[in-house]
Design a protein around this motif. Structure first.
Motif, PDB file in Angstrom:
ATOM      1  N   SER A  49       0.823  -1.204   0.000  1.00 22.99           N
ATOM      2  CA  SER A  49       0.000   0.000   0.000  1.00 22.99           C
ATOM      3  C   SER A  49       0.859   1.256   0.000  1.00 22.99           C
ATOM      4  O   SER A  49       0.566   2.232  -0.714  1.00 22.99           O
ATOM      5  CB  SER A  49      -0.924   0.005   1.222  1.00 22.99           C
ATOM      6  N   THR A  50       1.933   1.250   0.793  1.00 21.00           N
ATOM      7  CA  THR A  50       2.824   2.404   0.850  1.00 21.00           C
ATOM      8  C   THR A  50       3.503   2.640  -0.491  1.00 21.00           C
ATOM      9  O   THR A  50       3.613   3.782  -0.958  1.00 21.00           O
ATOM     10  CB  THR A  50       3.890   2.206   1.938  1.00 21.00           C
ATOM     11  N   LEU A  51       3.938   1.563  -1.144  1.00 24.32           N
ATOM     12  CA  LEU A  51       4.596   1.692  -2.443  1.00 24.32           C
ATOM     13  C   LEU A  51       3.631   2.222  -3.494  1.00 24.32           C
ATOM     14  O   LEU A  51       3.988   3.112  -4.287  1.00 24.32           O
ATOM     15  CB  LEU A  51       5.158   0.335  -2.876  1.00 24.32           C
ATOM     16  N   VAL A  52       2.397   1.703  -3.505  1.00 27.06           N
ATOM     17  CA  VAL A  52       1.399   2.176  -4.469  1.00 27.06           C
ATOM     18  C   VAL A  52       1.084   3.651  -4.231  1.00 27.06           C
ATOM     19  O   VAL A  52       0.999   4.441  -5.182  1.00 27.06           O
ATOM     20  CB  VAL A  52       0.117   1.328  -4.381  1.00 27.06           C
ATOM     21  N   VAL A  84      -5.836  -3.699   0.096  1.00 28.99           N
ATOM     22  CA  VAL A  84      -4.842  -2.750  -0.408  1.00 28.99           C
ATOM     23  C   VAL A  84      -5.529  -1.562  -1.056  1.00 28.99           C
ATOM     24  O   VAL A  84      -5.129  -0.401  -0.851  1.00 28.99           O
ATOM     25  CB  VAL A  84      -3.899  -3.448  -1.406  1.00 28.99           C
ATOM     26  N   LEU A  85      -6.588  -1.819  -1.819  1.00 27.38           N
ATOM     27  CA  LEU A  85      -7.330  -0.736  -2.453  1.00 27.38           C
ATOM     28  C   LEU A  85      -7.907   0.213  -1.404  1.00 27.38           C
ATOM     29  O   LEU A  85      -7.835   1.443  -1.548  1.00 27.38           O
ATOM     30  CB  LEU A  85      -8.454  -1.311  -3.315  1.00 27.38           C
ATOM     31  N   GLY A  86      -8.474  -0.355  -0.346  1.00 30.47           N
ATOM     32  CA  GLY A  86      -9.018   0.480   0.722  1.00 30.47           C
ATOM     33  C   GLY A  86      -7.944   1.290   1.428  1.00 30.47           C
ATOM     34  O   GLY A  86      -8.145   2.465   1.758  1.00 30.47           O
ATOM     35  N   MET A  87      -6.790   0.678   1.655  1.00 34.17           N
ATOM     36  CA  MET A  87      -5.687   1.400   2.297  1.00 34.17           C
ATOM     37  C   MET A  87      -5.198   2.546   1.419  1.00 34.17           C
ATOM     38  O   MET A  87      -4.989   3.669   1.895  1.00 34.17           O
ATOM     39  CB  MET A  87      -4.529   0.445   2.583  1.00 34.17           C
ATOM     40  N   VAL A  88      -5.005   2.271   0.137  1.00 35.76           N
ATOM     41  CA  VAL A  88      -4.512   3.299  -0.778  1.00 35.76           C
ATOM     42  C   VAL A  88      -5.495   4.462  -0.846  1.00 35.76           C
ATOM     43  O   VAL A  88      -5.103   5.638  -0.789  1.00 35.76           O
ATOM     44  CB  VAL A  88      -4.266   2.703  -2.178  1.00 35.76           C
ATOM     45  N   TYR A  89      -6.779   4.147  -0.950  1.00 38.48           N
ATOM     46  CA  TYR A  89      -7.783   5.208  -1.051  1.00 38.48           C
ATOM     47  C   TYR A  89      -7.799   6.076   0.213  1.00 38.48           C
ATOM     48  O   TYR A  89      -7.878   7.298   0.135  1.00 38.48           O
ATOM     49  CB  TYR A  89      -9.162   4.602  -1.288  1.00 38.48           C
ATOM     50  N   ASN A  90      -7.742   5.453   1.363  1.00 37.65           N
ATOM     51  CA  ASN A  90      -7.863   6.193   2.618  1.00 37.65           C
ATOM     52  C   ASN A  90      -6.588   6.929   3.003  1.00 37.65           C
ATOM     53  O   ASN A  90      -6.651   7.993   3.632  1.00 37.65           O
ATOM     54  CB  ASN A  90      -8.258   5.233   3.746  1.00 37.65           C
ATOM     55  N   PHE A  91      -5.422   6.376   2.638  1.00 35.09           N
ATOM     56  CA  PHE A  91      -4.167   6.950   3.116  1.00 35.09           C
ATOM     57  C   PHE A  91      -3.413   7.735   2.054  1.00 35.09           C
ATOM     58  O   PHE A  91      -2.378   8.340   2.372  1.00 35.09           O
ATOM     59  CB  PHE A  91      -3.262   5.838   3.663  1.00 35.09           C
ATOM     60  N   LEU A  92      -3.869   7.738   0.807  1.00 36.19           N
ATOM     61  CA  LEU A  92      -3.159   8.453  -0.256  1.00 36.19           C
ATOM     62  C   LEU A  92      -2.967   9.938   0.033  1.00 36.19           C
ATOM     63  O   LEU A  92      -1.884  10.474  -0.238  1.00 36.19           O
ATOM     64  CB  LEU A  92      -3.899   8.261  -1.588  1.00 36.19           C
ATOM     65  N   LEU A 147      13.199  14.447  -0.707  1.00 32.64           N
ATOM     66  CA  LEU A 147      13.278  13.236   0.113  1.00 32.64           C
ATOM     67  C   LEU A 147      12.642  13.402   1.498  1.00 32.64           C
ATOM     68  O   LEU A 147      11.998  12.462   1.981  1.00 32.64           O
ATOM     69  CB  LEU A 147      14.739  12.798   0.244  1.00 32.64           C
ATOM     70  N   PRO A 148      12.781  14.537   2.181  1.00 27.75           N
ATOM     71  CA  PRO A 148      12.088  14.683   3.474  1.00 27.75           C
ATOM     72  C   PRO A 148      10.583  14.481   3.368  1.00 27.75           C
ATOM     73  O   PRO A 148       9.973  13.853   4.238  1.00 27.75           O
ATOM     74  CB  PRO A 148      12.439  16.106   3.899  1.00 27.75           C
ATOM     75  N   GLY A 149       9.972  15.014   2.310  1.00 27.03           N
ATOM     76  CA  GLY A 149       8.542  14.811   2.112  1.00 27.03           C
ATOM     77  C   GLY A 149       8.197  13.366   1.815  1.00 27.03           C
ATOM     78  O   GLY A 149       7.174  12.846   2.271  1.00 27.03           O
ATOM     79  N   VAL A 150       9.061  12.700   1.044  1.00 28.57           N
ATOM     80  CA  VAL A 150       8.841  11.285   0.728  1.00 28.57           C
ATOM     81  C   VAL A 150       8.900  10.443   2.001  1.00 28.57           C
ATOM     82  O   VAL A 150       8.031   9.590   2.233  1.00 28.57           O
ATOM     83  CB  VAL A 150       9.879  10.797  -0.301  1.00 28.57           C
ATOM     84  N   LEU A 151       9.913  10.673   2.820  1.00 27.85           N
ATOM     85  CA  LEU A 151      10.051   9.909   4.062  1.00 27.85           C
ATOM     86  C   LEU A 151       8.894  10.175   5.009  1.00 27.85           C
ATOM     87  O   LEU A 151       8.380   9.260   5.655  1.00 27.85           O
ATOM     88  CB  LEU A 151      11.381  10.259   4.734  1.00 27.85           C
ATOM     89  N   SER A 152       8.473  11.424   5.086  1.00 30.00           N
ATOM     90  CA  SER A 152       7.331  11.754   5.932  1.00 30.00           C
ATOM     91  C   SER A 152       6.068  11.065   5.436  1.00 30.00           C
ATOM     92  O   SER A 152       5.288  10.522   6.225  1.00 30.00           O
ATOM     93  CB  SER A 152       7.133  13.273   5.966  1.00 30.00           C
ATOM     94  N   GLY A 153       5.865  11.072   4.123  1.00 25.74           N
ATOM     95  CA  GLY A 153       4.693  10.411   3.555  1.00 25.74           C
ATOM     96  C   GLY A 153       4.715   8.912   3.778  1.00 25.74           C
ATOM     97  O   GLY A 153       3.682   8.300   4.080  1.00 25.74           O
ATOM     98  N   ILE A 154       5.890   8.297   3.643  1.00 27.39           N
ATOM     99  CA  ILE A 154       6.009   6.856   3.864  1.00 27.39           C
ATOM    100  C   ILE A 154       5.631   6.506   5.293  1.00 27.39           C
ATOM    101  O   ILE A 154       4.900   5.541   5.544  1.00 27.39           O
ATOM    102  CB  ILE A 154       7.446   6.385   3.540  1.00 27.39           C
TER     103      ILE A 154
END
Length: 257
Positions: free
Chosen positions: A54-57, A131-139, A181-188
């Motif tokens: 989910s995090t990768l997607v 995974v679809l539910g996670m991506v939708y809610n956490f994107l 990269l700071p934003g990417v790490l924070s988002g992950i």
């Protein structure tokens, strides 16, 4: 400080106390060691796997979108940022229930596909639905920090790289991505942690057939009333959360250097 004490430290202390004690109040590691049993370990591995997917997607979807938004010279006060925050105003459970209506066997999507004489889909009660539910809610938690980092990059730095002969790929790899990269790490972190600990999405879109570690912990507290085992398993999840935060901190320091 009072807020943090009452709503963070006290509950955390209760979890630690119950996780390291028996019903008689004696100290034990048994509650935490239970995670090594096949059923619990399988649920933990499944949770980590789905959380990573989910995090990768979310990352693959959010980064290009963040680049598009930052290139449009938008500010935080514009409607486009509000557009991504707007779904979060609706209750989390209602949004997930909507996906149940869309994905179920006789749901909206399959009804439309049948009317068009196209093959129907059957992903409800599967890991794909979770995974679809996670991506939708956490994107949105991935989009906003990436967009924020990209929007702060000075255009003069990009133009300087182009003037020195760097092509688009070299500019992205050596300038844009390192600075974002700071934003990417924070988002992950903001996506991986809730995805790892979720139980509502897996219960609703997985039909309670696919148990994640969050579902097991929830059952220990609400159905079996075993606060000691539930707290012990929660401590295991907290360890993974701390590891994730440490990795983010170390990566952020290296990126700053």
């Amino acid at each position: 400080m009072a807020w943090a004490l009452i709503f963070i430290l006290v509950p955390l202390g209760m979890v630690i106390y119950y996780g390291f004690t028996t019903e008689d109040g004696f100290f034990t590691f048994e509650n935490i060691a239970t995670i090594a049993k096949p059923g619990y370990l399988k649920a933990l591995i499944r949770s980590i796997r789905l959380a990573l997917i989910s995090t990768l997607v979310c990352l693959l979807l959010a980064y290009p979108l963040g680049m598009i938004l930052s290139s449009m010279k938008l500010t935080r006060n514009t409607y486009i940022v509000t557009l991504f925050i707007l779904p979060m105003w609706m209750n989390f459970l209602l949004r997930t229930l909507t996906w149940m209506t869309l994905l179920e066997g006789k749901g909206v999507i399959n009804t439309v596909l049948e009317s068009l004489h196209l093959p129907t889909i059957n992903i409800i009660n599967t890991p794909s639905a979770i995974v679809l539910g996670m991506v939708y809610n956490f994107l949105p938690f991935m989009i906003l920090p990436i967009y924020n980092s990209l929007s702060k990059i000075d255009e003069n730095v990009i133009n300087a790289a182009r003037d020195l002969g760097a092509d688009s790929l070299q500019t992205f790899l050596k300038i844009t991505f390192p600075l974002s990269l700071p934003g990417v790490l924070s988002g992950i972190t903001m996506v991986f942690i809730p995805a790892l600990t979720t139980f509502a999405i897996s219960s609703m879109l997985g039909g309670s057939k696919i148990l994640l570690i969050g579902n097991i912990i929830e059952q220990e507290f609400t159905q079996l009333y075993d606060w000691h085992l539930g707290s012990g398993l929660s401590i295991v999840l907290m360890i993974f959360i701390f590891i994730n935060m440490i990795i983010e901190a170390l990566s952020g320091n290296q990126g700053g250097k």
